[in-house]
Design a protein around this motif. Structure first.
Motif, PDB file in Angstrom:
ATOM      1  N   ALA A  74       0.854  -1.186   0.000  1.00 34.84           N
ATOM      2  CA  ALA A  74       0.000   0.000   0.000  1.00 34.84           C
ATOM      3  C   ALA A  74       0.888   1.234   0.000  1.00 34.84           C
ATOM      4  CB  ALA A  74      -0.922   0.004   1.211  1.00 34.84           C
ATOM      5  N   TYR A  75       0.756   2.051  -1.040  1.00 31.11           N
ATOM      6  CA  TYR A  75       1.593   3.248  -1.134  1.00 31.11           C
ATOM      7  C   TYR A  75       0.994   4.224  -2.144  1.00 31.11           C
ATOM      8  CZ  TYR A  75       3.506   1.063  -5.409  1.00 31.11           C
ATOM      9  OH  TYR A  75       3.658   0.486  -6.643  1.00 31.11           O
ATOM     10  N   ILE A  76       1.553   5.416  -2.176  1.00 30.39           N
ATOM     11  CA  ILE A  76       1.127   6.440  -3.124  1.00 30.39           C
ATOM     12  C   ILE A  76       2.103   6.434  -4.299  1.00 30.39           C
ATOM     13  CG2 ILE A  76       0.674   8.897  -3.469  1.00 30.39           C
ATOM     14  CD1 ILE A  76      -1.269   7.562  -1.552  1.00 30.39           C
ATOM     15  N   ASN A  77       1.576   6.273  -5.521  1.00 33.36           N
ATOM     16  CA  ASN A  77       2.460   6.217  -6.688  1.00 33.36           C
ATOM     17  C   ASN A  77       2.790   7.618  -7.192  1.00 33.36           C
ATOM     18  OD1 ASN A  77       0.218   7.097  -8.145  1.00 33.36           O
ATOM     19  ND2 ASN A  77      -0.158   5.139  -9.140  1.00 33.36           N
ATOM     20  N   ASP A  78       3.525   7.686  -8.299  1.00 33.25           N
ATOM     21  CA  ASP A  78       3.972   8.976  -8.842  1.00 33.25           C
ATOM     22  C   ASP A  78       2.811   9.850  -9.299  1.00 33.25           C
ATOM     23  OD1 ASP A  78       6.574   8.236  -8.374  1.00 33.25           O
ATOM     24  OD2 ASP A  78       6.930   7.491 -10.410  1.00 33.25           O
ATOM     25  N   GLU A  79       1.674   9.228  -9.569  1.00 36.18           N
ATOM     26  CA  GLU A  79       0.496   9.990  -9.998  1.00 36.18           C
ATOM     27  C   GLU A  79      -0.377  10.417  -8.820  1.00 36.18           C
ATOM     28  OE1 GLU A  79       1.348   6.990 -11.708  1.00 36.18           O
ATOM     29  OE2 GLU A  79       2.465   8.394 -12.995  1.00 36.18           O
ATOM     30  N   GLY A  80       0.100  10.134  -7.615  1.00 33.54           N
ATOM     31  CA  GLY A  80      -0.666  10.508  -6.427  1.00 33.54           C
ATOM     32  C   GLY A  80      -1.801   9.562  -6.110  1.00 33.54           C
ATOM     33  N   GLU A  81      -1.781   8.367  -6.710  1.00 33.38           N
ATOM     34  CA  GLU A  81      -2.847   7.393  -6.494  1.00 33.38           C
ATOM     35  C   GLU A  81      -2.436   6.397  -5.409  1.00 33.38           C
ATOM     36  OE1 GLU A  81      -4.390   7.050 -11.099  1.00 33.38           O
ATOM     37  OE2 GLU A  81      -2.592   5.952 -10.483  1.00 33.38           O
ATOM     38  N   TRP A  82      -3.424   5.935  -4.651  1.00 34.60           N
ATOM     39  CA  TRP A  82      -3.207   4.917  -3.639  1.00 34.60           C
ATOM     40  C   TRP A  82      -3.233   3.564  -4.324  1.00 34.60           C
ATOM     41  CZ3 TRP A  82      -5.493   6.922   1.453  1.00 34.60           C
ATOM     42  CH2 TRP A  82      -4.758   6.413   2.554  1.00 34.60           C
ATOM     43  N   VAL A  83      -2.134   2.833  -4.320  1.00 37.35           N
ATOM     44  CA  VAL A  83      -2.042   1.562  -5.033  1.00 37.35           C
ATOM     45  C   VAL A  83      -1.342   0.518  -4.153  1.00 37.35           C
ATOM     46  CG1 VAL A  83      -1.971   2.666  -7.316  1.00 37.35           C
ATOM     47  CG2 VAL A  83       0.167   2.192  -6.109  1.00 37.35           C
ATOM     48  N   GLY A  84      -1.380  -0.736  -4.616  1.00 38.51           N
ATOM     49  CA  GLY A  84      -0.668  -1.794  -3.924  1.00 38.51           C
ATOM     50  C   GLY A  84      -1.474  -3.080  -3.856  1.00 38.51           C
ATOM     51  N   TYR A  85      -0.801  -4.145  -3.513  1.00 37.50           N
ATOM     52  CA  TYR A  85      -1.433  -5.467  -3.398  1.00 37.50           C
ATOM     53  C   TYR A  85      -2.567  -5.445  -2.385  1.00 37.50           C
ATOM     54  CZ  TYR A  85      -1.678 -10.471  -2.107  1.00 37.50           C
ATOM     55  OH  TYR A  85      -2.087 -11.749  -1.822  1.00 37.50           O
ATOM     56  N   SER A  86      -2.335  -4.837  -1.232  1.00 33.53           N
ATOM     57  CA  SER A  86      -3.384  -4.793  -0.208  1.00 33.53           C
ATOM     58  C   SER A  86      -4.558  -3.914  -0.639  1.00 33.53           C
ATOM     59  CB  SER A  86      -2.810  -4.281   1.116  1.00 33.53           C
ATOM     60  OG  SER A  86      -1.854  -5.181   1.631  1.00 33.53           O
ATOM     61  N   ILE A  87      -4.279  -2.880  -1.428  1.00 33.05           N
ATOM     62  CA  ILE A  87      -5.362  -2.047  -1.960  1.00 33.05           C
ATOM     63  C   ILE A  87      -6.223  -2.868  -2.908  1.00 33.05           C
ATOM     64  CG2 ILE A  87      -5.932   0.071  -3.207  1.00 33.05           C
ATOM     65  CD1 ILE A  87      -4.519   0.542  -0.542  1.00 33.05           C
ATOM     66  N   ASP A  88      -5.581  -3.696  -3.732  1.00 27.96           N
ATOM     67  CA  ASP A  88      -6.336  -4.573  -4.632  1.00 27.96           C
ATOM     68  C   ASP A  88      -7.150  -5.595  -3.843  1.00 27.96           C
ATOM     69  OD1 ASP A  88      -5.335  -3.208  -6.787  1.00 27.96           O
ATOM     70  OD2 ASP A  88      -3.973  -4.806  -7.460  1.00 27.96           O
ATOM     71  N   VAL A  89      -6.585  -6.099  -2.751  1.00 25.24           N
ATOM     72  CA  VAL A  89      -7.318  -7.027  -1.889  1.00 25.24           C
ATOM     73  C   VAL A  89      -8.568  -6.342  -1.320  1.00 25.24           C
ATOM     74  CG1 VAL A  89      -7.228  -8.179   0.364  1.00 25.24           C
ATOM     75  CG2 VAL A  89      -5.386  -8.537  -1.302  1.00 25.24           C
ATOM     76  N   LEU A  90      -8.422  -5.107  -0.871  1.00 32.07           N
ATOM     77  CA  LEU A  90      -9.580  -4.361  -0.360  1.00 32.07           C
ATOM     78  C   LEU A  90     -10.635  -4.154  -1.441  1.00 32.07           C
ATOM     79  CD1 LEU A  90      -7.759  -1.693   1.843  1.00 32.07           C
ATOM     80  CD2 LEU A  90      -9.404  -3.396   2.660  1.00 32.07           C
TER      81      LEU A  90
END
Length: 299
Positions: free
Chosen positions: A49-65
């Motif tokens: 879970a982290y903020i990417n270069d585009e300012g979006e919240w992304v990550g494996y756990s975000i996909d799980v949610l």
């Protein structure tokens, strides 16, 4: 290594089935009424879970949610929104315990002590404590940590692992991994202890790959990642577990959608931080075997 994964599976299965039964369903009723799942997660835990270069919240756990959100939406028959709230290692347990959030999924690991404060879902990943060091350092074996300054985030399983495995290590508190990296560069500490897969994310971030490395090959202590929810919410926990088990079934049975999601974060060639499919398949299979198989038509 496989035996250690099996032990983790048994631990999480026991945790998931030993809670006090309660079907009051306050959280589920709240989600029905508001149409919102309030989920705690992190902004600095690559690749979970982290903020990417585009300012979006992304990550494996975000996909799980998101998988959980989609299944809840389908089961309730109404639109459900996922509201993400930042949590930290210091405040995540209070936010769950005080019901400020309905669920927390990032890179939290199960312990029996934590289970007294919150409930856990089935595990959806496994990693373990390693160290992040400068290339050329002689740190690596657990014996080599004796008398050396190791950065740790207080009250984490990583701190506990180093205390147990090498009590002679000098533990230096750090607020987060970024502060640890600053202290490492300044020579205030000689390594950072953390979850191996997350430390690999730190190594690959901001051009660190050529300067640092994550060791040893096998963790000092293995840990199981799971989502946390408030205590005594059996109906809510059951729905979360259903989504997680269904996702893991998709991985072990090579369903394209689930495999693509996993490979995006952990694929050997395309992932953010590669992690063996063979190893995770063994782990997921052990969890899935403890539950009724969900028919393929449910995917």
């Amino acid at each position: 290594m496989r035996k250690k994964f099996v032990l983790l599976v048994l631990t999480l299965l026991l945790a998931a089935t030993s809670q006090n039964a309660s079907w009051a369903g306050e959280i589920l009723e709240k989600i029905k009424e508001t149409g919102v799942i309030t989920a705690g997660t992190r902004k600095d835990a690559i690749p979970f879970a982290y903020i990417n270069d585009e300012g979006e919240w992304v990550g494996y756990s975000i996909d799980v949610l998101e998988i959980i959100r989609q299944d809840i939406e389908k089961k309730l028959g109404k639109p459900i929104q996922l509201k993400l709230v930042e949590v930290t290692p210091q405040n995540r347990f209070d936010k769950v315990k005080n019901r400020e959030i309905d669920i927390e999924c990032a890179s939290s690991t199960f312990t029996w002590e934590r289970e007294e404060m919150v409930d856990f879902s089935v595990s959806y990943f496994a990693s373990g404590t390693k160290i992040f060091r400068k290339k050329g350092s002689d740190l690596g074996t657990i014996d080599s940590l004796a008398g050396r300054r190791i950065g740790v985030i207080p009250n984490t399983t990583n701190e506990q692992a180093i205390k147990i495995q090498q009590p002679a290590a000098i533990l230096v508190p750090i607020k987060d991994r970024n502060e640890g990296l600053e202290k490492l560069n300044n020579g205030e500490i000689e390594a950072i202890a953390g979850d191996g897969i997350v430390l690999q994310g730190l190594r690959l971030e901001n051009g660190n790959a050529d300067k640092f490395e994550v060791v040893p090959e096998f963790p000092y202590m293995y840990e199981a990642y799971a989502c946390m929810i408030p205590e005594d919410e059996s109906a809510w926990r059951g729905m979360v577990n259903y989504s997680l088990v269904k996702f893991m079934e998709g991985i072990v049975s090579d369903q394209p959608q689930q495999v693509q999601m996993y490979e995006k974060w952990f694929g050997e060639e395309t992932g953010v931080t590669p992690y063996s499919r063979e190893a995770i398949n063994d782990y997921f299979q052990g969890i899935v075997d403890g539950y009724e198989w969900i028919p393929l038509i449910s995917y």
